[in-house]
Design a protein around this motif. Structure first.
Motif, PDB file in Angstrom:
ATOM      1  N   ARG A  44       0.836  -1.201   0.000  1.00  0.00           N
ATOM      2  CA  ARG A  44       0.000   0.000   0.000  1.00  0.00           C
ATOM      3  C   ARG A  44       0.874   1.256   0.000  1.00  0.00           C
ATOM      4  O   ARG A  44       0.611   2.210  -0.733  1.00  0.00           O
ATOM      5  N   ASP A  45       1.926   1.250   0.811  1.00  0.00           N
ATOM      6  CA  ASP A  45       2.817   2.408   0.881  1.00  0.00           C
ATOM      7  C   ASP A  45       3.492   2.664  -0.464  1.00  0.00           C
ATOM      8  O   ASP A  45       3.613   3.815  -0.905  1.00  0.00           O
ATOM      9  N   GLN A  46       3.947   1.594  -1.116  1.00  0.00           N
ATOM     10  CA  GLN A  46       4.638   1.739  -2.401  1.00  0.00           C
ATOM     11  C   GLN A  46       3.702   2.285  -3.475  1.00  0.00           C
ATOM     12  O   GLN A  46       4.096   3.130  -4.280  1.00  0.00           O
ATOM     13  N   CYS A  48       0.969   4.159  -3.011  1.00  0.00           N
ATOM     14  CA  CYS A  48       0.685   5.568  -2.708  1.00  0.00           C
ATOM     15  C   CYS A  48       1.873   6.457  -3.088  1.00  0.00           C
ATOM     16  O   CYS A  48       1.680   7.555  -3.627  1.00  0.00           O
ATOM     17  N   GLU A  49       3.074   5.976  -2.835  1.00  0.00           N
ATOM     18  CA  GLU A  49       4.267   6.748  -3.168  1.00  0.00           C
ATOM     19  C   GLU A  49       4.418   6.890  -4.685  1.00  0.00           C
ATOM     20  O   GLU A  49       4.672   7.977  -5.189  1.00  0.00           O
ATOM     21  N   ARG A  50       4.213   5.809  -5.421  1.00  0.00           N
ATOM     22  CA  ARG A  50       4.381   5.843  -6.879  1.00  0.00           C
ATOM     23  C   ARG A  50       3.306   6.674  -7.575  1.00  0.00           C
ATOM     24  O   ARG A  50       3.585   7.324  -8.567  1.00  0.00           O
ATOM     25  N   HIS A  52       1.557   9.047  -6.033  1.00  0.00           N
ATOM     26  CA  HIS A  52       1.447  10.344  -5.343  1.00  0.00           C
ATOM     27  C   HIS A  52       0.019  10.578  -4.869  1.00  0.00           C
ATOM     28  O   HIS A  52      -0.579  11.625  -5.141  1.00  0.00           O
ATOM     29  N   THR A  54      -2.942   9.637  -1.448  1.00  0.00           N
ATOM     30  CA  THR A  54      -3.061   9.310  -0.030  1.00  0.00           C
ATOM     31  C   THR A  54      -3.708   7.932   0.123  1.00  0.00           C
ATOM     32  O   THR A  54      -4.240   7.371  -0.846  1.00  0.00           O
ATOM     33  N   TYR A  55      -3.675   7.406   1.335  1.00  0.00           N
ATOM     34  CA  TYR A  55      -4.327   6.126   1.620  1.00  0.00           C
ATOM     35  C   TYR A  55      -5.825   6.207   1.331  1.00  0.00           C
ATOM     36  O   TYR A  55      -6.426   5.256   0.844  1.00  0.00           O
TER      37      TYR A  55
END
Length: 101
Positions: A44-46, A48-50, A52, A54-55
């Motif tokens: 999930r973090d990856q 959201c980072e890719r 750009h 939010t959760y």
């Protein structure tokens, strides 16, 4: 509070966990799977980072069906192939609307 305790050696514990995973997965190894199914996954973090985002946006996209979530052991995982194709389709859509990247 009373309970039953089982003491295992580290190697025995590994064997028990491996047997449970085999049972849950249906005894398919990664080498037995076709190329499409033996995909790599993002957390999930990856994602959201890719992307750009939010959760909350990721959750909304899951609910809308834009992004497909794969549940594995209580974790939400996202296919790298699906995320990459989603990004490509959005970029192509933006370029087709007169926008440049």
């Amino acid at each position: 509070m009373q309970g039953n305790f089982i003491m295992l050696q580290k190697d025995d514990l590994k064997q028990v966990v491996a047997e449970m995973v085999e049972e849950l997965v249906g005894k398919k190894s990664q080498t037995d799977l076709p190329v499409e199914e033996s995909d790599e996954y993002f957390t999930r973090d990856q994602v959201c980072e890719r992307l750009h985002i939010t959760y909350t946006t990721l959750w909304r996209m899951q609910k809308e069906g834009t992004i497909i979530v794969h549940k594995l052991g209580g974790r939400n995982l996202y296919s790298k192939k699906e995320i990459t194709s989603l990004v490509k389709s959005k970029v192509q859509g933006a370029c087709g609307n007169g926008l440049t990247v």
